[in-house]
Write an enzyme that holds these catalytic residues in place. Structure first.
Site, PDB file in Angstrom:
ATOM      1  N   SER A 135       0.938  -1.097  -0.067  1.00 39.83           N
ATOM      2  CA  SER A 135       0.163   0.151   0.092  1.00 39.83           C
ATOM      3  C   SER A 135       0.856   1.356  -0.093  1.00 39.83           C
ATOM      4  O   SER A 135       2.103   1.211   0.582  1.00 39.83           O
ATOM      5  CB  SER A 135      -1.064   0.127   1.134  1.00 39.83           C
ATOM      6  OG  SER A 135      -1.570   1.455   1.349  1.00 39.83           O
ATOM      7  N   TYR A 148      -2.711  -1.527  10.225  1.00 40.44           N
ATOM      8  CA  TYR A 148      -2.891  -1.778   9.015  1.00 40.44           C
ATOM      9  C   TYR A 148      -1.534  -1.301   8.132  1.00 40.44           C
ATOM     10  O   TYR A 148      -0.763  -2.006   7.597  1.00 40.44           O
ATOM     11  CB  TYR A 148      -4.054  -1.375   8.094  1.00 40.44           C
ATOM     12  CG  TYR A 148      -4.048  -1.587   6.818  1.00 40.44           C
ATOM     13  CD1 TYR A 148      -4.595  -2.706   6.209  1.00 40.44           C
ATOM     14  CD2 TYR A 148      -3.662  -0.745   5.861  1.00 40.44           C
ATOM     15  CE1 TYR A 148      -4.705  -2.842   4.877  1.00 40.44           C
ATOM     16  CE2 TYR A 148      -3.916  -0.780   4.452  1.00 40.44           C
ATOM     17  CZ  TYR A 148      -4.268  -1.784   3.884  1.00 40.44           C
ATOM     18  OH  TYR A 148      -4.232  -2.208   2.597  1.00 40.44           O
TER      19      TYR A 148
END
Length: 240
Positions: A135, A148
């Site tokens: 990400s 996360y």
């Protein structure tokens, strides 16, 4: 890398970015097997002609069961796309430690465990690839998603070290860094979101062009800011 004829294992392939990667790889002639947890979505992918394997990758038992199911099958490309978010914001409520553990396992432990199991076989293929989907948040975290972000940063570091280890082998190691993409995971987020089809196209292009890193969409800008000033990039992202 030539996609046509390649045998692909794609985790988290029943929805979102993964589903679009599966469709685009198959359109280029690959044989794609996907994993997922939602029975209805898996059935929908089977209706499209994909092999769909039910697998819960948020714990060791689920990952080991998947590895056992794969047996000695030949795979040319492993795409670690499966992932999950978790609420972890003390400004809102006390986080659930069990949910945190599941997130860490799915996003970091599971890809490492799958890679460990499959590298010997991948090394015997004429050409092979490992694609880890991290990400843009692996570069600079946002305040609202610390767990996360940590898992994606961990997988980014692992991928960079793995690439160095496998540099003299036939295995291409690719990291794909998406921005905010319009998926179920981001449904609660406001703002601009990249369509999953476009995100998938850029990831598939990176595989075809043997690119070690796919900075997708606005992540290119984040990488540029980070190259100028890591502190500025962090300050920008921590506002969210």
């Amino acid at each position: 890398m030539r996609i046509a004829g390649k045998k692909v294992l794609l985790t988290g392939g029943s929805a979102g970015i993964g589903r679009e990667i599966a469709r685009q790889l198959r359109a280029k002639g690959a044989q794609v097997a996907i994993t997922g947890r939602d029975k209805a979505r898996l059935d929908a992918m089977r209706d499209e002609g994909f092999e769909a394997i039910e697998a819960d990758l948020s714990n060791a038992h689920g990952v080991d069961a998947l590895i056992a199911d794969l047996g000695t099958r030949e795979i040319d490309i492993l795409i670690n796309n499966a992932g999950q978010g978790v609420d972890h914001d003390f400004r809102v409520s006390l986080p659930d430690p069990d949910a945190v553990d599941a997130c860490i396992y799915a996003n970091l432990d599971a890809p490492i465990r799958l890679i460990t199991a499959l590298v010997p076989m991948l090394g015997r293929r004429p050409e092979a690839a490992i694609v880890n989907v991290t990400s843009g948040l692996a570069i600079a975290p946002r305040a609202g998603s610390p767990v996360y972000c940590a898992t994606k940063a961990g997988l980014r570091s692992y991928t960079m070290a793995l690439r160095a280890q496998l540099a003299d082998t036939n295995i291409l190691v690719v990291e794909a860094l998406p921005p905010v993409v319009d998926t179920q995971m981001t449904a609660r987020l406001n703002g601009n979101k990249m369509p999953p089809q476009e995100c998938a196209a850029q990831i598939v292009d990176a595989i075809e062009s043997d690119s070690p890193e796919a900075n997708v969409g606005q992540v290119k800008l984040l990488r540029w800011v980070y190259s100028l000033s890591p502190a500025l990039a962090r300050r920008m992202m921590l506002r969210f």
